[in-house]
Design a protein around this motif. Structure first.
Motif, PDB file in Angstrom:
ATOM      1  N   UNK A  42       0.876  -1.164   0.000  1.00  0.00           N
ATOM      2  CA  UNK A  42       0.000   0.000   0.000  1.00  0.00           C
ATOM      3  C   UNK A  42       0.912   1.212   0.000  1.00  0.00           C
ATOM      4  N   UNK A  43       0.764   2.066  -1.010  1.00  0.00           N
ATOM      5  CA  UNK A  43       1.641   3.222  -1.181  1.00  0.00           C
ATOM      6  C   UNK A  43       0.780   4.474  -1.291  1.00  0.00           C
ATOM      7  N   UNK A  44       1.130   5.508  -0.517  1.00  0.00           N
ATOM      8  CA  UNK A  44       0.502   6.811  -0.749  1.00  0.00           C
ATOM      9  C   UNK A  44       1.393   7.518  -1.755  1.00  0.00           C
ATOM     10  N   UNK A  45       0.810   7.951  -2.856  1.00  0.00           N
ATOM     11  CA  UNK A  45       1.612   8.455  -3.975  1.00  0.00           C
ATOM     12  C   UNK A  45       1.871   9.951  -3.925  1.00  0.00           C
ATOM     13  N   UNK A  46       1.142  10.675  -3.083  1.00  0.00           N
ATOM     14  CA  UNK A  46       1.365  12.114  -3.026  1.00  0.00           C
ATOM     15  C   UNK A  46       1.409  12.584  -1.573  1.00  0.00           C
ATOM     16  N   UNK A  47       2.169  13.573  -1.232  1.00  0.00           N
ATOM     17  CA  UNK A  47       2.920  14.429  -2.155  1.00  0.00           C
ATOM     18  C   UNK A  47       4.140  13.737  -2.761  1.00  0.00           C
ATOM     19  N   UNK A  48       4.678  12.710  -2.106  1.00  0.00           N
ATOM     20  CA  UNK A  48       5.729  11.885  -2.712  1.00  0.00           C
ATOM     21  C   UNK A  48       5.476  10.440  -2.274  1.00  0.00           C
ATOM     22  N   UNK A  49       5.870   9.471  -3.091  1.00  0.00           N
ATOM     23  CA  UNK A  49       5.569   8.064  -2.760  1.00  0.00           C
ATOM     24  C   UNK A  49       6.166   7.631  -1.419  1.00  0.00           C
ATOM     25  N   UNK A  50       5.347   6.962  -0.619  1.00  0.00           N
ATOM     26  CA  UNK A  50       5.810   6.402   0.649  1.00  0.00           C
ATOM     27  C   UNK A  50       4.988   5.162   0.973  1.00  0.00           C
ATOM     28  N   UNK A  51       5.654   4.183   1.584  1.00  0.00           N
ATOM     29  CA  UNK A  51       4.968   2.945   1.939  1.00  0.00           C
ATOM     30  C   UNK A  51       4.083   3.167   3.167  1.00  0.00           C
ATOM     31  N   UNK A  99      -3.683  10.094  -2.445  1.00  0.00           N
ATOM     32  CA  UNK A  99      -3.999   8.969  -3.317  1.00  0.00           C
ATOM     33  C   UNK A  99      -3.193   7.754  -2.862  1.00  0.00           C
ATOM     34  N   UNK A 100      -3.896   6.657  -2.684  1.00  0.00           N
ATOM     35  CA  UNK A 100      -3.287   5.412  -2.212  1.00  0.00           C
ATOM     36  C   UNK A 100      -3.412   4.358  -3.301  1.00  0.00           C
TER      37      UNK A 100
END
Length: 131
Positions: A42-51, A99-100
């Motif tokens: 599961x990755x949150x794509x904004x403001x920058x990608x993070x797990x 956004x995930x």
């Protein structure tokens, strides 16, 4: 060539209020099959990608998880029955908006030998009470 399965991909919009923990927010995702799930990301794509959450080799990988999500997320079904890899997010914060993406690796090969397949996209809006 894209590994994206257009017939499987779907987008969901969710809205939450900060501190919403009586009714946990569930970010929905279902793998095409419940067999041979090797990895879930599961990755949150904004403001920058993070797990947000990583499952590898039959366990939760906390080392690669972003600090802000530690102890606040878990799989809805730890056994991933019927391919359910939905994520429960507790204690929702304003900073959780974004956004995930849910990505899954399935098959008999080692997970590092295959690219994760994008299964679903969830757009989470978080509003102050009264907004």
């Amino acid at each position: 060539m894209s590994l994206l399965c257009p017939c499987c991909l779907f987008s969901i919009n969710k809205t939450a209020e900060p501190g919403e923990n009586i009714t946990n927010i569930i970010l929905s995702c279902r793998a095409p099959s419940s067999t041979n799930i090797r990895a879930v990301e599961w990755i949150r794509t904004d403001p920058r990608p993070e797990y947000v959450f990583v499952y590898r080799s039959r366990g939760h990988d906390r080392e690669n998880q972003h600090e802000s999500f530690k102890d606040r997320v878990e799989l809805k079904d730890s056994e991933m029955k019927d391919g359910d890899v939905s994520l429960v997010l507790r204690n929702v914060k304003i900073n959780d908006r974004g956004t995930y993406e849910c990505r899954v690796v399935q098959g008999k090969t080692h997970h590092w030998q295959r690219s994760p397949q994008l299964i679903s996209i969830v757009h989470l809006s978080v509003h102050q009470p009264g907004e």
